[in-house]
Design a protein around this motif. Structure first.
Motif, PDB file in Angstrom:
ATOM      1  N   THR A 151       0.832  -1.211   0.000  1.00 17.30           N
ATOM      2  CA  THR A 151       0.000   0.000   0.000  1.00 17.30           C
ATOM      3  C   THR A 151       0.862   1.255   0.000  1.00 17.30           C
ATOM      4  N   LEU A 152       1.886   1.276   0.850  1.00 16.32           N
ATOM      5  CA  LEU A 152       2.759   2.449   0.939  1.00 16.32           C
ATOM      6  C   LEU A 152       3.546   2.657  -0.347  1.00 16.32           C
ATOM      7  N   ASN A 153       4.040   1.569  -0.941  1.00 13.87           N
ATOM      8  CA  ASN A 153       4.758   1.697  -2.211  1.00 13.87           C
ATOM      9  C   ASN A 153       3.865   2.312  -3.283  1.00 13.87           C
ATOM     10  N   GLU A 154       2.618   1.857  -3.355  1.00 14.63           N
ATOM     11  CA  GLU A 154       1.680   2.397  -4.344  1.00 14.63           C
ATOM     12  C   GLU A 154       1.411   3.884  -4.098  1.00 14.63           C
ATOM     13  N   GLN A 155       1.193   4.254  -2.845  1.00 16.48           N
ATOM     14  CA  GLN A 155       0.926   5.653  -2.510  1.00 16.48           C
ATOM     15  C   GLN A 155       2.139   6.527  -2.824  1.00 16.48           C
ATOM     16  N   TYR A 156       3.300   6.026  -2.475  1.00 16.80           N
ATOM     17  CA  TYR A 156       4.533   6.792  -2.677  1.00 16.80           C
ATOM     18  C   TYR A 156       4.792   7.021  -4.161  1.00 16.80           C
ATOM     19  N   GLU A 157       4.703   5.965  -4.956  1.00 15.87           N
ATOM     20  CA  GLU A 157       4.990   6.086  -6.386  1.00 15.87           C
ATOM     21  C   GLU A 157       3.937   6.921  -7.109  1.00 15.87           C
ATOM     22  N   ARG A 158       2.700   6.838  -6.636  1.00 17.14           N
ATOM     23  CA  ARG A 158       1.651   7.670  -7.229  1.00 17.14           C
ATOM     24  C   ARG A 158       1.897   9.150  -6.923  1.00 17.14           C
ATOM     25  N   LYS A 159       2.386   9.434  -5.727  1.00 22.51           N
ATOM     26  CA  LYS A 159       2.619  10.829  -5.335  1.00 22.51           C
ATOM     27  C   LYS A 159       3.884  11.407  -5.950  1.00 22.51           C
ATOM     28  N   PHE A 160       4.978  10.628  -5.935  1.00 26.59           N
ATOM     29  CA  PHE A 160       6.278  11.180  -6.318  1.00 26.59           C
ATOM     30  C   PHE A 160       6.737  10.776  -7.726  1.00 26.59           C
ATOM     31  N   GLY A 161       6.241   9.661  -8.242  1.00 28.51           N
ATOM     32  CA  GLY A 161       6.632   9.252  -9.584  1.00 28.51           C
ATOM     33  C   GLY A 161       7.915   8.456  -9.645  1.00 28.51           C
ATOM     34  N   PHE A 162       8.397   7.970  -8.520  1.00 28.40           N
ATOM     35  CA  PHE A 162       9.575   7.093  -8.477  1.00 28.40           C
ATOM     36  C   PHE A 162       9.488   6.240  -7.214  1.00 28.40           C
ATOM     37  N   LEU A 176      10.920  -0.359   9.153  1.00 27.19           N
ATOM     38  CA  LEU A 176      10.966   0.708   8.150  1.00 27.19           C
ATOM     39  C   LEU A 176       9.637   1.435   7.984  1.00 27.19           C
ATOM     40  N   LEU A 177       8.574   0.826   8.442  1.00 26.88           N
ATOM     41  CA  LEU A 177       7.251   1.383   8.197  1.00 26.88           C
ATOM     42  C   LEU A 177       7.065   2.808   8.724  1.00 26.88           C
ATOM     43  N   PRO A 178       7.503   3.143   9.949  1.00 30.87           N
ATOM     44  CA  PRO A 178       7.323   4.519  10.419  1.00 30.87           C
ATOM     45  C   PRO A 178       8.036   5.548   9.538  1.00 30.87           C
ATOM     46  N   GLU A 179       9.250   5.221   9.091  1.00 30.83           N
ATOM     47  CA  GLU A 179       9.975   6.141   8.214  1.00 30.83           C
ATOM     48  C   GLU A 179       9.272   6.271   6.873  1.00 30.83           C
ATOM     49  N   PHE A 180       8.767   5.163   6.372  1.00 30.11           N
ATOM     50  CA  PHE A 180       8.042   5.173   5.100  1.00 30.11           C
ATOM     51  C   PHE A 180       6.839   6.118   5.200  1.00 30.11           C
ATOM     52  N   ARG A 183       7.960   9.810   5.374  1.00 27.49           N
ATOM     53  CA  ARG A 183       8.489  10.365   4.121  1.00 27.49           C
ATOM     54  C   ARG A 183       7.394  10.631   3.082  1.00 27.49           C
ATOM     55  N   LEU A 184       6.270   9.965   3.219  1.00 30.08           N
ATOM     56  CA  LEU A 184       5.140  10.241   2.330  1.00 30.08           C
ATOM     57  C   LEU A 184       4.609  11.658   2.494  1.00 30.08           C
ATOM     58  N   GLU A 185       4.922  12.294   3.613  1.00 24.18           N
ATOM     59  CA  GLU A 185       4.425  13.640   3.896  1.00 24.18           C
ATOM     60  C   GLU A 185       5.357  14.723   3.372  1.00 24.18           C
ATOM     61  N   ARG A 186       6.480  14.340   2.823  1.00 16.94           N
ATOM     62  CA  ARG A 186       7.481  15.333   2.419  1.00 16.94           C
ATOM     63  C   ARG A 186       7.312  15.741   0.961  1.00 16.94           C
ATOM     64  N   ARG A 188       8.444  16.340  -3.077  1.00 10.75           N
ATOM     65  CA  ARG A 188       9.054  15.504  -4.109  1.00 10.75           C
ATOM     66  C   ARG A 188      10.548  15.775  -4.228  1.00 10.75           C
ATOM     67  N   LEU A 189      10.931  17.037  -4.178  1.00 13.95           N
ATOM     68  CA  LEU A 189      12.345  17.399  -4.296  1.00 13.95           C
ATOM     69  C   LEU A 189      13.163  16.785  -3.174  1.00 13.95           C
ATOM     70  N   LEU A 190      12.650  16.881  -1.953  1.00 14.42           N
ATOM     71  CA  LEU A 190      13.366  16.323  -0.808  1.00 14.42           C
ATOM     72  C   LEU A 190      13.457  14.808  -0.904  1.00 14.42           C
ATOM     73  N   GLU A 191      12.379  14.177  -1.354  1.00 21.12           N
ATOM     74  CA  GLU A 191      12.377  12.726  -1.477  1.00 21.12           C
ATOM     75  C   GLU A 191      13.315  12.232  -2.571  1.00 21.12           C
ATOM     76  N   MET A 192      13.410  12.971  -3.663  1.00 20.95           N
ATOM     77  CA  MET A 192      14.355  12.584  -4.714  1.00 20.95           C
ATOM     78  C   MET A 192      15.784  12.653  -4.184  1.00 20.95           C
ATOM     79  N   GLU A 193      16.088  13.708  -3.468  1.00 21.15           N
ATOM     80  CA  GLU A 193      17.421  13.848  -2.881  1.00 21.15           C
ATOM     81  C   GLU A 193      17.695  12.741  -1.866  1.00 21.15           C
ATOM     82  N   GLU A 194      16.700  12.451  -1.027  1.00 26.26           N
ATOM     83  CA  GLU A 194      16.851  11.404  -0.012  1.00 26.26           C
ATOM     84  C   GLU A 194      17.069  10.037  -0.662  1.00 26.26           C
ATOM     85  N   GLY A 195      16.295   9.745  -1.708  1.00 25.94           N
ATOM     86  CA  GLY A 195      16.425   8.460  -2.377  1.00 25.94           C
ATOM     87  C   GLY A 195      17.771   8.288  -3.054  1.00 25.94           C
ATOM     88  N   LEU A 196      18.254   9.326  -3.720  1.00 25.05           N
ATOM     89  CA  LEU A 196      19.555   9.248  -4.393  1.00 25.05           C
ATOM     90  C   LEU A 196      20.683   9.104  -3.380  1.00 25.05           C
TER      91      LEU A 196
END
Length: 213
Positions: A151-162, A176-180, A183-186, A188-196
């Protein structure tokens, strides 16, 4: 697929790389692969597709062979290996990751950054994993954990596109669930930087594991 802990123990990519340098050097110096020198394969006790060649050999490989070796650390991602191949020669495997960390931010388009992030498997994925990804995903956990991750993966990818990328660092999927969720609340720019950043940390950690295998 890896995660990065939150709180005071968190290190930036540069700090994480510096911290690993000493232990990596000690592990690699007997192989003489830390320096630019032909040497036995790093990770010789692991399956063949998870091994790294000596850096001198890396510098002489064909493009296809280069991509295969570098993908051990980064997963198969042409957007990154194309850049790295044009940066040959390298003096060490750590230098490959150092260069990648800078190139990802300075030499890639947004679409290429997404391609790089999407090269890693999803947290909770069980099929189509590389040997190192399987190890990073860890042992099986209760089905409810996988259900929430889906569910979280689907929500995250729908929101951020990656994909959601995190430096697991030995944590369970449930941990990992609490961090996941956070991070859904942040943005897109911050999440891209965090993921890289997490992706680069995963590469440093894989190099550390292979150096001692």
């Amino acid at each position: 697929t890896a995660e990065r802990p939150t709180g005071p123990a968190v290190h930036s990519t540069a700090e994480y790389a510096t911290k690993l340098t000493s232990s990596l050097y000690m592990a690699l110096k007997t192989e003489r692969s830390w320096e630019s020198h032909r040497c036995p394969l790093i990770g010789r006790n692991l399956p063949g597709n998870t091994m790294l060649c000596g850096v001198d050999e890396l510098n002489e490989l064909s493009k296809e062979q280069f991509d295969q070796r570098v993908s051990v650390l980064f997963e198969p991602v042409p957007a990154l290996t194309n850049i790295l191949y044009n940066k040959i020669p390298f003096g060490s495997w750590k230098a490959v990751i150092d260069v990648a960390a800078v190139a990802i931010r300075n030499d890639t388009t947004e679409a290429e950054k997404v391609e790089i992030l999407d090269a890693h498997p999803r947290i909770g994925q069980s099929k189509g994993l590389s040997d190192l990804s399987k190890k990073e995903q860890g042992a099986a956990e209760p089905e409810e954990v996988y259900a929430e991750l889906r569910t979280l993966n689907e929500q995250y990818e729908r929101k951020f596109g990656f994909k959601f990328i995190v430096f697991v660092n030995g944590r369970t999927r449930a941990a990992l669930l609490p961090e996941f969720r956070m991070r859904l609340e942040r943005s897109r720019l911050l999440e891209m930087e965090e993921g890289l950043n997490a992706m680069v940390q995963i590469a440093y950690d894989r190099l550390r594991q292979l150096a001692t295998a």
